[in-house]
Design a protein around this motif. Structure first.
Motif, PDB file in Angstrom:
ATOM      1  N   ARG A  73       0.992  -1.416   0.105  1.00  0.00           N
ATOM      2  CA  ARG A  73       0.345   0.131  -0.020  1.00  0.00           C
ATOM      3  C   ARG A  73       1.332   1.190  -0.234  1.00  0.00           C
ATOM      4  O   ARG A  73       0.182   2.161  -0.794  1.00  0.00           O
ATOM      5  CB  ARG A  73      -0.945   0.239   1.593  1.00  0.00           C
ATOM      6  N   ASP A  74       1.851   1.296   0.779  1.00  0.00           N
ATOM      7  CA  ASP A  74       2.822   1.924   1.069  1.00  0.00           C
ATOM      8  C   ASP A  74       4.592   2.500  -0.163  1.00  0.00           C
ATOM      9  O   ASP A  74       5.093   3.090  -0.084  1.00  0.00           O
ATOM     10  CB  ASP A  74       2.979   2.555   2.519  1.00  0.00           C
ATOM     11  N   SER A  75       4.122   1.582  -0.821  1.00  0.00           N
ATOM     12  CA  SER A  75       6.243   1.082  -1.339  1.00  0.00           C
ATOM     13  C   SER A  75       6.116   0.054  -1.685  1.00  0.00           C
ATOM     14  O   SER A  75       5.609  -0.790  -2.099  1.00  0.00           O
ATOM     15  CB  SER A  75       6.915   0.833   0.876  1.00  0.00           C
ATOM     16  N   GLN A  76       7.225  -0.166  -2.439  1.00  0.00           N
ATOM     17  CA  GLN A  76       7.974  -1.025  -3.303  1.00  0.00           C
ATOM     18  C   GLN A  76       8.952  -1.660  -3.648  1.00  0.00           C
ATOM     19  O   GLN A  76       9.436  -2.265  -4.837  1.00  0.00           O
ATOM     20  CB  GLN A  76       7.739  -0.514  -5.134  1.00  0.00           C
ATOM     21  N   VAL A  77       9.307  -1.611  -2.147  1.00  0.00           N
ATOM     22  CA  VAL A  77      10.645  -2.690  -1.361  1.00  0.00           C
ATOM     23  C   VAL A  77      10.536  -3.804  -2.623  1.00  0.00           C
ATOM     24  O   VAL A  77       9.290  -4.673  -1.791  1.00  0.00           O
ATOM     25  CB  VAL A  77      10.575  -2.203  -0.203  1.00  0.00           C
ATOM     26  N   PRO A  78      11.729  -4.484  -2.397  1.00  0.00           N
ATOM     27  CA  PRO A  78      11.885  -5.566  -2.755  1.00  0.00           C
ATOM     28  C   PRO A  78      11.270  -6.856  -1.606  1.00  0.00           C
ATOM     29  O   PRO A  78      12.054  -6.624  -0.782  1.00  0.00           O
ATOM     30  CB  PRO A  78      13.266  -5.983  -3.474  1.00  0.00           C
ATOM     31  N   ILE A  79      10.298  -7.238  -2.245  1.00  0.00           N
ATOM     32  CA  ILE A  79      10.139  -8.472  -0.910  1.00  0.00           C
ATOM     33  C   ILE A  79      10.582  -9.549  -1.743  1.00  0.00           C
ATOM     34  O   ILE A  79       9.458 -10.402  -2.326  1.00  0.00           O
ATOM     35  CB  ILE A  79       8.514  -8.963  -0.779  1.00  0.00           C
ATOM     36  N   ILE A  80      11.044 -10.526  -1.040  1.00  0.00           N
ATOM     37  CA  ILE A  80      11.217 -12.229  -1.239  1.00  0.00           C
ATOM     38  C   ILE A  80      10.252 -12.738   0.124  1.00  0.00           C
ATOM     39  O   ILE A  80      10.719 -13.008   0.962  1.00  0.00           O
ATOM     40  CB  ILE A  80      12.811 -13.142  -1.092  1.00  0.00           C
ATOM     41  N   MET A  81       9.957 -13.761  -1.043  1.00  0.00           N
ATOM     42  CA  MET A  81       8.756 -14.836   0.380  1.00  0.00           C
ATOM     43  C   MET A  81       9.255 -15.810   0.140  1.00  0.00           C
ATOM     44  O   MET A  81      10.107 -16.136  -0.351  1.00  0.00           O
ATOM     45  CB  MET A  81       7.750 -14.803  -0.540  1.00  0.00           C
ATOM     46  N   LEU A  82       9.440 -16.539   1.755  1.00  0.00           N
ATOM     47  CA  LEU A  82       9.780 -18.098   1.923  1.00  0.00           C
ATOM     48  C   LEU A  82       8.756 -18.227   2.250  1.00  0.00           C
ATOM     49  O   LEU A  82       7.784 -18.154   2.803  1.00  0.00           O
ATOM     50  CB  LEU A  82      10.697 -17.808   3.602  1.00  0.00           C
ATOM     51  N   THR A  83       8.707 -19.516   0.841  1.00  0.00           N
ATOM     52  CA  THR A  83       7.467 -20.707   1.210  1.00  0.00           C
ATOM     53  C   THR A  83       7.426 -22.128   1.445  1.00  0.00           C
ATOM     54  O   THR A  83       9.224 -22.506   2.068  1.00  0.00           O
ATOM     55  CB  THR A  83       7.141 -20.424  -0.146  1.00  0.00           C
TER      56      THR A  83
END
Length: 241
Positions: A73-83
């Motif tokens: 909603r506020d940021s486009q910071v890179p996110i890697i999901m741990l699944t």
């Protein structure tokens, strides 16, 4: 001295937090760890967004999907999901809600580092560019602002803020209009690696971009599927500096 790239690790497994903290710190990163969404959001409120977030799906309280949606909603910071290693559903959901990549547990440190470096390069955190990218790109009914990563429909004024991976994917097509791009090319541009066998992430991203672009009488298809070969952006592109 240039500040270290800051990575926030969010995982309820203390052993994983300690291992990642040690490994990433030795690799030259600044690392902050959080065991759940409460600690994660307290950190962000106090310090702002880091350069990259490693976010576990299975967390006590709010899960990783919920937290990813809040961040977006506020940021486009890179996110890697741990699944989980065998749960393709987790991987697809994560990409659908705006995660940039995923890595299945258990993973090797070298594999994780490759994913992190690819996303950071794409986010221009460690990359000096000789050429200034265009400030705006017009294609069909749309205009993309490359600084804000926002695309605006010039007819309806509808707009979309793009996640890092969606922005990278759209920029790839806009840099090569009317050129067929195969799945490995797309995966390298958005994830820094070849497409994995039976990987659904590219399909999810393409579907999301197509839905956002929509269609009009003049532009019924922006990205066409070339069966057996790849995909092509089939509109003219104009760059503004």
């Amino acid at each position: 001295m240039q500040p270290k790239t800051h990575i926030l690790v969010v995982d309820d497994d203390e052993e994983i937090r300690l291992l990642l903290d040690e490994y990433l710190s030795k690799s030259g990163f600044q690392v902050t760890t959080a065991e759940d969404g409460v600690e994660m959001e307290l950190f962000i409120k106090a310090k702002g967004y880091p350069d990259l977030i490693l976010l576990d799906v299975m967390l006590p309280g709010d899960d990783g999907f919920t937290l990813c949606q809040r961040v977006r909603r506020d940021s486009q910071v890179p996110i890697i999901m741990l699944t989980a290693v065998s749960d393709e559903t987790d991987q697809i959901i994560g990409l659908e809600i705006g995660a940039d990549d995923y890595i299945a547990k258990p993973f090797s440190p070298r594999q994780l580092m490759a994913r992190i470096k690819a996303l950071l390069r794409r986010a221009h955190i460690h990359e000096d560019r000789d050429e200034q990218p265009p400030r705006t790109i017009d294609f069909g009914d749309w205009r993309l602002d490359t600084l804000s990563q926002r695309m605006v429909n010039r007819v309806t004024n509808r707009h979309h803020d793009l996640s890092g991976s969606d922005f990278a994917l759209l920029m790839l097509f806009l840099s090569k209009p009317n050129e067929v791009l195969d799945r490995d090319t797309i995966s390298f541009a958005t994830r820094g690696r070849e497409a994995l066998p039976f990987e659904r992430g590219i399909d999810v991203q393409l579907s999301r971009i197509r839905n956002r672009l929509g269609k009009s009488t003049e532009f019924p298809h922006y990205i066409k599927t070339m069966r057996g070969n790849g995909y092509i952006l089939s509109v003219a592109v104009e760059y503004g500096y």
